[in-house]
Design a protein around this motif. Structure first.
Motif, PDB file in Angstrom:
ATOM      1  N   ALA A 458       0.139 -10.678  -6.275  1.00 21.96           N
ATOM      2  CA  ALA A 458      -0.945  -9.797  -5.812  1.00 21.96           C
ATOM      3  C   ALA A 458      -1.098  -8.601  -6.735  1.00 21.96           C
ATOM      4  N   LEU A 459       0.028  -8.034  -7.142  1.00 23.18           N
ATOM      5  CA  LEU A 459       0.002  -6.868  -8.035  1.00 23.18           C
ATOM      6  C   LEU A 459      -0.600  -7.244  -9.385  1.00 23.18           C
ATOM      7  N   HIS A 460      -0.250  -8.422  -9.864  1.00 18.54           N
ATOM      8  CA  HIS A 460      -0.784  -8.903 -11.141  1.00 18.54           C
ATOM      9  C   HIS A 460      -2.297  -9.101 -11.075  1.00 18.54           C
ATOM     10  N   LEU A 461      -2.790  -9.514  -9.901  1.00 14.21           N
ATOM     11  CA  LEU A 461      -4.212  -9.832  -9.754  1.00 14.21           C
ATOM     12  C   LEU A 461      -5.086  -8.617  -9.469  1.00 14.21           C
ATOM     13  N   GLU A 462      -4.474  -7.475  -9.202  1.00 17.76           N
ATOM     14  CA  GLU A 462      -5.278  -6.270  -8.981  1.00 17.76           C
ATOM     15  C   GLU A 462      -5.994  -5.903 -10.280  1.00 17.76           C
ATOM     16  N   PRO A 463      -7.286  -5.589 -10.213  1.00 19.81           N
ATOM     17  CA  PRO A 463      -8.018  -5.264 -11.443  1.00 19.81           C
ATOM     18  C   PRO A 463      -7.532  -3.964 -12.053  1.00 19.81           C
ATOM     19  N   PRO A 464      -7.694  -3.798 -13.358  1.00 16.60           N
ATOM     20  CA  PRO A 464      -7.308  -2.524 -14.005  1.00 16.60           C
ATOM     21  C   PRO A 464      -8.064  -1.365 -13.362  1.00 16.60           C
ATOM     22  N   GLY A 465      -7.343  -0.286 -13.111  1.00 16.66           N
ATOM     23  CA  GLY A 465      -7.979   0.878 -12.497  1.00 16.66           C
ATOM     24  C   GLY A 465      -8.015   0.844 -10.985  1.00 16.66           C
ATOM     25  N   SER A 466      -7.453  -0.202 -10.385  1.00 15.03           N
ATOM     26  CA  SER A 466      -7.457  -0.292  -8.922  1.00 15.03           C
ATOM     27  C   SER A 466      -6.612   0.826  -8.309  1.00 15.03           C
ATOM     28  N   ARG A 467      -7.080   1.338  -7.176  1.00 13.59           N
ATOM     29  CA  ARG A 467      -6.350   2.391  -6.470  1.00 13.59           C
ATOM     30  C   ARG A 467      -5.591   1.840  -5.256  1.00 13.59           C
ATOM     31  N   ASP A 468      -5.692   0.550  -5.045  1.00 12.51           N
ATOM     32  CA  ASP A 468      -5.032  -0.072  -3.896  1.00 12.51           C
ATOM     33  C   ASP A 468      -3.575  -0.345  -4.245  1.00 12.51           C
ATOM     34  N   THR A 469      -2.662   0.346  -3.573  1.00  8.76           N
ATOM     35  CA  THR A 469      -1.232   0.201  -3.879  1.00  8.76           C
ATOM     36  C   THR A 469      -0.474  -0.543  -2.777  1.00  8.76           C
ATOM     37  N   ALA A 470      -1.193  -1.248  -1.899  1.00  7.32           N
ATOM     38  CA  ALA A 470      -0.525  -1.956  -0.802  1.00  7.32           C
ATOM     39  C   ALA A 470       0.464  -2.986  -1.333  1.00  7.32           C
ATOM     40  N   ALA A 471       0.075  -3.732  -2.366  1.00  9.23           N
ATOM     41  CA  ALA A 471       0.972  -4.747  -2.928  1.00  9.23           C
ATOM     42  C   ALA A 471       2.207  -4.096  -3.546  1.00  9.23           C
ATOM     43  N   LEU A 472       2.025  -2.991  -4.246  1.00  9.67           N
ATOM     44  CA  LEU A 472       3.160  -2.283  -4.843  1.00  9.67           C
ATOM     45  C   LEU A 472       4.111  -1.789  -3.762  1.00  9.67           C
ATOM     46  N   ARG A 473       3.565  -1.219  -2.704  1.00  7.64           N
ATOM     47  CA  ARG A 473       4.398  -0.692  -1.622  1.00  7.64           C
ATOM     48  C   ARG A 473       5.219  -1.819  -0.981  1.00  7.64           C
ATOM     49  N   CYS A 474       4.557  -2.935  -0.682  1.00  8.61           N
ATOM     50  CA  CYS A 474       5.270  -4.067  -0.071  1.00  8.61           C
ATOM     51  C   CYS A 474       6.320  -4.630  -1.015  1.00  8.61           C
ATOM     52  N   LEU A 475       5.998  -4.706  -2.299  1.00  9.39           N
ATOM     53  CA  LEU A 475       6.954  -5.253  -3.264  1.00  9.39           C
ATOM     54  C   LEU A 475       8.188  -4.371  -3.381  1.00  9.39           C
ATOM     55  N   LEU A 476       8.004  -3.062  -3.469  1.00 14.11           N
ATOM     56  CA  LEU A 476       9.149  -2.155  -3.586  1.00 14.11           C
ATOM     57  C   LEU A 476      10.056  -2.256  -2.368  1.00 14.11           C
ATOM     58  N   GLU A 477       9.469  -2.301  -1.179  1.00  9.53           N
ATOM     59  CA  GLU A 477      10.267  -2.403   0.047  1.00  9.53           C
ATOM     60  C   GLU A 477      11.014  -3.730   0.106  1.00  9.53           C
ATOM     61  N   THR A 478      10.358  -4.804  -0.344  1.00 10.80           N
ATOM     62  CA  THR A 478      10.992  -6.129  -0.297  1.00 10.80           C
ATOM     63  C   THR A 478      12.117  -6.235  -1.313  1.00 10.80           C
ATOM     64  N   LEU A 479      11.902  -5.713  -2.514  1.00  9.60           N
ATOM     65  CA  LEU A 479      12.958  -5.751  -3.532  1.00  9.60           C
ATOM     66  C   LEU A 479      14.139  -4.877  -3.130  1.00  9.60           C
ATOM     67  N   LEU A 480      13.853  -3.777  -2.430  1.00  6.58           N
ATOM     68  CA  LEU A 480      14.945  -2.936  -1.925  1.00  6.58           C
ATOM     69  C   LEU A 480      15.751  -3.690  -0.867  1.00  6.58           C
ATOM     70  N   ALA A 481      15.034  -4.448  -0.012  1.00  2.48           N
ATOM     71  CA  ALA A 481      15.727  -5.264   0.998  1.00  2.48           C
ATOM     72  C   ALA A 481      16.582  -6.343   0.331  1.00  2.48           C
TER      73      ALA A 481
END
Length: 568
Positions: A458-481
């Motif tokens: 999902a993070l890879h597919l976000e267009p350049p300049g996107s302000r939507d960080t939902a995928a980043l937030r979920c990824l960080l929490e999951t990698l921390l888990a």
């Protein structure tokens, strides 16, 4: 004509032109190298193609050729050369005076090295423009030129990679310039109904520009011109004989009347056009009354009201459309819009509940959305419908207030099935929102690594300049888990975290990544503390430094010591 002379002929022809027919020379991102990954460019082009096919259903007369020329352009850039050739050829047969179609067809032939056929297209364009007779721009050629420019204007807002607001504003401004040139070229030669269809397109563009300028400096001064032009063009559109244009124009007049209170001075166009005592609701009522027996126009009105956030009104109009035409196969749009309204309302109410501003949202809305989407899936299964059904099942499967709590595993499994069906559709694997939702479902089932892979995609597919960080937030929490579960071998989990924090820094502004890391530290303090200790033990301190920057309070600037004044 000798083979290989097509390019020289085109260059000679261009030198004597006041305008250039065709779409391939236009200053569009489509005609240039991609700004971002080619994969995302192709996805966005394909999505534009799908939306234009739906738009084609609403257009008739010469306006349909603007859509079909643009569809041919998109097909060419998707390397579908046969479809592009067919699109332009079909226009040339139906509308032999269509300058853009002949020029575009010649470009395709040139690309295919079919020089003789390309040269014939060049000669046809020259003849239609009146260049061969030595009297360009008189009578019929002026009307053909006007239609050529209007079709080119139509194409600009459908460009790709308009991720920045200033890019979209530039495209809208360019389109309006071309429409005005078209009106100037054609003058009284343009049939009045065709002219009104251009007025309507121009009005919607001015409305978009007006909306975009709200947050700018001196916005009132900047907006006034757009506002006045839009309202005057809508007033002209109201004279149309076509009920679709009249209904939509009344709807937009209502929108403009609602916006008049945003100005310190009432815009002069309200008085000039005779709306001084008009009420927005009466305009909306006029729009609905005109469209009462037309399910297609009612569906368009419902979409407009939905985008305005007038959900109850939009639902009522959907119900009217379904009373006129209840068959899901013929009126699937109404069922889709009604389902979308119910899901959007549920998510909005859920957000309010999480903030303590409202009670638990009504889950009956999810049941109603599911019923509508099932009707559509039975007759017209497609990517978006599968995705929306997956979203409905997801919310059915999680706790109303804590999405991390699974309450119905069957619903989550059904969501994963819907998303798997969406992935089998063309473009299914290229939508970031699909990967994000799939990751959340897998997370609920305890499949952290699979979920992390979805969030990465999902993070890879976000267009350049996107302000939507939902995928980043979920990824960080999951990698921390995953790190917390790693036990004696935390290396792989730490490597994943370091890699994706670095990639996030390449994709988002530094402040955005810092904000997400700060949120991670605040909400998972114990886990982040343990992660930092492990990083220090391994001597990998770059990530630790980033984490410390997010939690370290900013020190106030040192006060400058003032020099002691000496009095005599």
């Amino acid at each position: 004509m000798e083979e290989g002379s097509t390019e020289e002929d085109i260059e000679t022809l261009i030198e004597g032109m006041e305008y250039i027919p065709g779409h391939f020379h236009l200053d569009l991102h489509l005609n240039c190298e991609p700004h971002g990954p080619v994969e995302l460019r192709r996805r966005d082009t394909r999505l534009k193609q799908d939306s234009l096919r739906a738009e084609l259903e609403a257009e008739a007369g010469f306006q349909q050729y603007a859509v079909r020329n643009l569809l041919g352009l998109l097909a060419f850039h998707l390397d579908e050369l046969e479809q592009a050739e067919e699109a332009f050829q079909s226009i040339c047969k139906e509308d032999p005076g269509n300058l853009n179609a002949w020029a575009n067809l010649g470009y395709v032939y040139d690309h295919l090295k079919r020089d003789t056929e390309g040269a014939e297209c060049v000669e046809r364009v020259s003849a239609l423009m009146g260049l061969e007779s030595g009297e360009p721009g008189q009578g019929e050629p002026r009307l053909l030129a006007a239609r050529c420019l209007a079709e080119q204007a139509y194409a600009h807002p459908y460009d790709v990679e308009l991720d920045k607001e200033e890019d979209l504003r530039e495209r809208l401004t360019a389109a309006l310039t071309l429409y005005n040139r078209a009106l100037d070229y054609g003058g009284n030669l343009i049939p009045i109904e065709e002219k009104r269809s251009w007025y309507f397109k121009m009005a919607t563009m001015y409305i978009r520009l007006d909306d975009m300028m709200k947050e700018t400096v001196n916005s009132e001064y900047s907006r006034m011109s757009y506002y006045n032009k839009a309202l005057k063009l809508l007033t002209e559109t109201l004279k149309s004989d076509k009920s679709r244009y009249k209904a939509l124009a009344w709807c937009y007049v209502g929108i403009m009347l609602e916006r008049k209170n945003e100005f310190s001075t009432v815009p002069m166009s309200i008085h000039d056009c005779g709306y001084s005592g008009s009420d927005p609701l009466s305009c909306y009522g006029m729009a609905i009354n005109i469209a009462t027996e037309d399910a297609f126009t009612l569906n368009q009105l419902a979409k407009v009201f939905f985008l305005l956030g007038k959900h109850e009104m939009a639902t009522g109009i959907c119900n009217m459309a379904l009373n006129v035409l209840p068959d899901p196969e013929l009126n699937w749009q109404a069922y889709c819009t009604r389902a979308k309204i119910n899901v959007t309302t549920y998510v909005r109410d859920l957000h309010k509940a999480k903030l303590g501003l409202a009670g638990i949202p009504d889950r009956q809305k999810l049941a109603e959305a599911k019923a509508d989407l099932e009707r559509v899936l039975n007759v017209r299964p497609c990517l978006r419908t599968h995705l929306e059904m997956g979203q409905v099942y997801y919310y059915m499967g999680v706790d109303a207030l804590q999405e991390s709590l699974l309450v119905d595993e069957g619903a989550v499994n059904a969501a994963l099935v819907s998303l798997a069906q969406a992935l089998q559709c063309e473009l299914g694997d290229s939508l970031p929102e699909l990967q994000l939702l799939r990751g959340r479902c897998l997370l609920l089932k305890g499949e952290e690594q699979n979920a992390a892979d979805c969030f990465k995609r999902a993070l890879h597919l976000e267009p350049p300049g996107s302000r939507d960080t939902a995928a980043l937030r979920c990824l960080l929490e999951t990698l921390l888990a995953l790190f917390s579960q790693s036990g004696a071998d935390p290396g792989p989990a730490i490597s994943q975290l370091e890699t994706w924090v670095r990639r996030a820094g390449e994709k988002y502004p530094h402040e955005t990544v810092q904000a997400e890391l700060k949120s991670l530290c605040r909400e998972h303090t114990a886990e982040v503390t343990e992660l930092s200790r492990a990083l220090v033990r391994l001597g990998r301190t770059d990530l630790v430094r980033l984490l410390l920057e997010t939690v370290q309070p900013k020190l106030p600037a040192k006060k400058r010591t003032l020099a002691r004044s000496m009095s005599v």
